[in-house]
Design an enzyme around this catalytic site. Structure first.
Site, PDB file in Angstrom:
ATOM      1  N   ASP A  72       1.091  -1.069   0.089  1.00 62.16           N
ATOM      2  CA  ASP A  72       0.051  -0.064   0.092  1.00 62.16           C
ATOM      3  C   ASP A  72       0.656   1.139  -0.035  1.00 62.16           C
ATOM      4  OD1 ASP A  72      -2.836   0.733   0.033  1.00 62.16           O
ATOM      5  OD2 ASP A  72      -2.450   2.177   1.739  1.00 62.16           O
ATOM      6  N   SER A  73       0.650   2.201  -0.928  1.00 65.61           N
ATOM      7  CA  SER A  73       1.520   3.233  -1.217  1.00 65.61           C
ATOM      8  C   SER A  73       1.046   4.476  -1.636  1.00 65.61           C
ATOM      9  CB  SER A  73       2.690   2.862  -2.109  1.00 65.61           C
ATOM     10  OG  SER A  73       2.032   2.382  -3.312  1.00 65.61           O
ATOM     11  N   GLY A 158       1.315   6.090 -12.147  1.00 64.34           N
ATOM     12  CA  GLY A 158       0.909   6.972 -11.018  1.00 64.34           C
ATOM     13  C   GLY A 158       1.217   8.317 -11.202  1.00 64.34           C
TER      14      GLY A 158
END
Length: 200
Positions: A72-73, A158
């Site tokens: 999770d980032s 991202g």
């Protein structure tokens, strides 16, 4: 991890899957994305990266009966008091893509002076031996940088095109994969994980 086995990767994010498979390639294990096993994403109800990574890893391990790894980032922008943080993937809306998220962040930061554009990528990697593992391995990595004023580069995913890396004097999306994996938050967390797995 003395003998090869299957390891489920609790992610449906193509960019994360590619990076994690590259970084874990030396483990001698078969990395299986959870989508290959028809394991659905679990709702990320945690309030921290740690909580969400544990939720995802436990879900994948429980439904596959295999060890699982989850990441999770997100991106923390100091001027925005840590936003988008755990909401990085849905910053512009529940079904928003990378482009919409980047555009929203660039808009919010449009008039922010250069000395107030500090930010960092954070990641938490969780390794779960089985669905009831009471002591999962938890590793964290941080990558410091700045929010740029425009997008550059076509590598990564991202927020990489607008994340300026001071140590290389370029945007994250301009880095080749090997360099990025050495410097990045995810690369640091995985290096820590590999160290810990060798002692188990």
């Amino acid at each position: 991890m003395s003998s090869p086995h299957d390891l489920v990767l609790a992610s449906a994010n193509a960019g994360k899957i590619t990076e994690l498979q590259q970084m874990l390639g030396g483990l001698g294990v078969k990395i299986i994305p959870q989508t290959d096993l028809d394991i659905p994403d679990i709702e990320e109800t945690g309030l921290t990266f740690v909580e969400n990574a544990i939720l995802k890893a436990r879900n994948a391990a429980a439904l596959s009966n295999l060890p699982a790894i989850a990441d999770d980032s997100g991106l923390e922008v100091d001027f925005l008091r840590g936003a988008p943080g755990i909401y990085s993937a849905r910053f512009a809306g529940e079904n928003a893509g990378d482009k919409a998220n980047k555009e929203k962040l660039l808009q919010l930061m449009a008039d922010v002076p250069a000395d107030q554009r500090s930010a960092r990528y954070q990641t938490v990697i969780v390794y779960m031996r089985h669905g009831n593992d009471p002591t999962p391995i938890i590793c964290q990595g941080t990558w410091e940088g700045l929010i740029a004023t425009e997008s550059r580069g076509d590598q990564g995913f991202g927020y990489d095109p607008i994340f300026y890396v001071t140590e290389t004097n370029c945007h994250a999306a301009e880095l080749d994969k090997v360099t990025k994996n050495c410097l990045s938050h995810r690369g640091k967390a995985i290096a820590n994980l590999l160290q810990q797995l060798q002692t188990r």
